[in-house]
Design a protein around this motif. Structure first.
Motif, PDB file in Angstrom:
ATOM      1  N   ARG A   1       0.842  -1.207   0.000  1.00 30.74           N
ATOM      2  CA  ARG A   1       0.000   0.000   0.000  1.00 30.74           C
ATOM      3  C   ARG A   1       0.880   1.262   0.000  1.00 30.74           C
ATOM      4  NH1 ARG A   1      -5.272   1.985   1.756  1.00 30.74           N
ATOM      5  NH2 ARG A   1      -5.056   3.636   3.307  1.00 30.74           N
ATOM      6  N   GLU A   2       1.905   1.278   0.849  1.00 30.60           N
ATOM      7  CA  GLU A   2       2.816   2.425   0.902  1.00 30.60           C
ATOM      8  C   GLU A   2       3.595   2.576  -0.399  1.00 30.60           C
ATOM      9  OE1 GLU A   2       3.492   2.281   5.750  1.00 30.60           O
ATOM     10  OE2 GLU A   2       4.843   1.132   4.426  1.00 30.60           O
ATOM     11  N   ARG A   3       4.074   1.466  -0.961  1.00 28.23           N
ATOM     12  CA  ARG A   3       4.798   1.534  -2.245  1.00 28.23           C
ATOM     13  C   ARG A   3       3.903   2.077  -3.353  1.00 28.23           C
ATOM     14  NH1 ARG A   3       7.704  -2.742  -0.153  1.00 28.23           N
ATOM     15  NH2 ARG A   3       6.333  -4.396  -0.857  1.00 28.23           N
ATOM     16  N   THR A   4       2.651   1.679  -3.338  1.00 24.92           N
ATOM     17  CA  THR A   4       1.706   2.177  -4.346  1.00 24.92           C
ATOM     18  C   THR A   4       1.497   3.678  -4.187  1.00 24.92           C
ATOM     19  OG1 THR A   4       0.612   0.020  -4.480  1.00 24.92           O
ATOM     20  CG2 THR A   4      -0.641   1.924  -5.266  1.00 24.92           C
ATOM     21  N   ALA A   5       1.344   4.136  -2.957  1.00 27.51           N
ATOM     22  CA  ALA A   5       1.181   5.577  -2.710  1.00 27.51           C
ATOM     23  C   ALA A   5       2.434   6.340  -3.136  1.00 27.51           C
ATOM     24  CB  ALA A   5       0.885   5.826  -1.233  1.00 27.51           C
ATOM     25  N   LEU A   6       3.591   5.796  -2.863  1.00 31.49           N
ATOM     26  CA  LEU A   6       4.840   6.459  -3.251  1.00 31.49           C
ATOM     27  C   LEU A   6       5.012   6.475  -4.768  1.00 31.49           C
ATOM     28  CD1 LEU A   6       7.002   5.087  -0.329  1.00 31.49           C
ATOM     29  CD2 LEU A   6       6.546   7.520  -0.794  1.00 31.49           C
ATOM     30  N   ALA A   7       4.590   5.422  -5.447  1.00 27.49           N
ATOM     31  CA  ALA A   7       4.649   5.413  -6.920  1.00 27.49           C
ATOM     32  C   ALA A   7       3.714   6.478  -7.491  1.00 27.49           C
ATOM     33  CB  ALA A   7       4.295   4.027  -7.449  1.00 27.49           C
ATOM     34  N   TYR A   8       2.548   6.625  -6.914  1.00 26.43           N
ATOM     35  CA  TYR A   8       1.591   7.660  -7.319  1.00 26.43           C
ATOM     36  C   TYR A   8       2.195   9.049  -7.083  1.00 26.43           C
ATOM     37  CZ  TYR A   8      -3.153   9.891  -7.291  1.00 26.43           C
ATOM     38  OH  TYR A   8      -4.281  10.662  -7.519  1.00 26.43           O
TER      39      TYR A   8
ATOM     40  N   MET B   1      -0.711   1.064 -12.787  1.00 28.67           N
ATOM     41  CA  MET B   1      -0.667   1.849 -11.555  1.00 28.67           C
ATOM     42  C   MET B   1      -2.070   2.130 -11.048  1.00 28.67           C
ATOM     43  SD  MET B   1       0.751   5.634 -10.607  1.00 28.67           S
ATOM     44  CE  MET B   1       2.466   5.148 -10.494  1.00 28.67           C
ATOM     45  N   TRP B   2      -2.967   2.502 -11.962  1.00 30.03           N
ATOM     46  CA  TRP B   2      -4.333   2.800 -11.528  1.00 30.03           C
ATOM     47  C   TRP B   2      -5.021   1.563 -10.964  1.00 30.03           C
ATOM     48  CZ3 TRP B   2      -6.216   7.174 -10.107  1.00 30.03           C
ATOM     49  CH2 TRP B   2      -5.619   8.345 -10.579  1.00 30.03           C
ATOM     50  N   ALA B   3      -4.726   0.396 -11.524  1.00 27.94           N
ATOM     51  CA  ALA B   3      -5.297  -0.834 -10.978  1.00 27.94           C
ATOM     52  C   ALA B   3      -4.802  -1.055  -9.547  1.00 27.94           C
ATOM     53  CB  ALA B   3      -4.932  -2.021 -11.866  1.00 27.94           C
ATOM     54  N   LYS B   4      -3.492  -0.820  -9.312  1.00 24.10           N
ATOM     55  CA  LYS B   4      -2.949  -0.968  -7.959  1.00 24.10           C
ATOM     56  C   LYS B   4      -3.545   0.068  -7.012  1.00 24.10           C
ATOM     57  CE  LYS B   4       1.168  -2.565  -7.225  1.00 24.10           C
ATOM     58  NZ  LYS B   4       2.607  -2.763  -7.103  1.00 24.10           N
ATOM     59  N   LEU B   5      -3.698   1.304  -7.501  1.00 22.11           N
ATOM     60  CA  LEU B   5      -4.305   2.334  -6.654  1.00 22.11           C
ATOM     61  C   LEU B   5      -5.702   1.914  -6.222  1.00 22.11           C
ATOM     62  CD1 LEU B   5      -3.117   5.572  -8.476  1.00 22.11           C
ATOM     63  CD2 LEU B   5      -2.705   5.028  -6.062  1.00 22.11           C
ATOM     64  N   HIS B   6      -6.500   1.430  -7.182  1.00 27.79           N
ATOM     65  CA  HIS B   6      -7.872   1.016  -6.852  1.00 27.79           C
ATOM     66  C   HIS B   6      -7.902  -0.239  -5.978  1.00 27.79           C
ATOM     67  CE1 HIS B   6     -10.238   3.995  -8.967  1.00 27.79           C
ATOM     68  NE2 HIS B   6      -9.372   3.926  -9.962  1.00 27.79           N
TER      69      HIS B   6
END
Length: 192
Positions: A115-122, A137-142
């Protein structure tokens, strides 16, 4: 030394502005120096502070993630003033200097969960390269965040990225105003 003057907090008479400056002294992030620059335009200080409190201190997304993203922006735009600040609230949620040290390696570091890695990638996409915000990326965010959380994080990263780039041009430093407080400063700044 700052390229713009600091508004002397003792010259403020509006109770809202006095409270904002006292909050900065007692809580940091934002620290008194940047708030005293904003105080040249009282309505700007009010609206920035309201936005900051909504998007960073409060809101729908856990504060820990927002602090990691704020510090990532600081590291990548090389804003030492902002990067030398720490959220007291996030420290209470487990963000420590080991996290800060690993931010630029967030993709491979074991310090961060998915979750943190996804937020940092965003955050990286917003700050540096919007093309990184692809379908994957959007799939991971969702997968990891609700839409309100995605909106709040995007807004917060945009706000903090722009503010940090601006603050870097100002040449402000810690303890140049209300120097009696170390709250919200990184350990290496406090020990100087």
């Amino acid at each position: 030394m700052a390229r713009l003057s600091y508004v002397d907090p003792s010259s403020l008479t509006d109770p809202d502005l006095v409270d904002i400056m006292e909050f900065a002294r007692q809580n940091g992030t934002p620290r008194p120096e940047s708030q005293a620059i904003r105080a040249h335009v009282p309505d700007l200080l009010r609206t920035f502070t309201a936005a900051w409190r909504t998007a960073f201190l409060n809101g729908v997304l856990d504060h820990r993630i927002k602090e990691l993203c704020r510090l990532y922006v600081s590291r990548t735009v090389d804003c030492r003033y902002c990067g030398d600040q720490r959220s007291v609230k996030a420290a209470g949620e487990g963000v420590d200097e080991r996290h800060v040290d690993e931010l630029l390696n967030y993709q491979t570091s074991g310090r961060f969960n998915e979750r943190e890695r996804t937020a940092l990638a965003y955050t990286e996409a917003i700050t540096w390269n919007p093309d990184l915000a692809d379908d994957a990326m959007w799939a991971k965010l969702h997968e990891h965040f609700t839409e309100p959380e995605i909106v709040e994080l995007g807004y917060f990263v945009a706000l903090t990225s722009g503010q940090q780039r601006w603050i870097r041009t100002l040449g402000i430093g810690h303890k140049e105003l209300l120097a009696d407080t170390d709250v919200g400063l990184a350990p290496q700044v406090v020990s100087r």
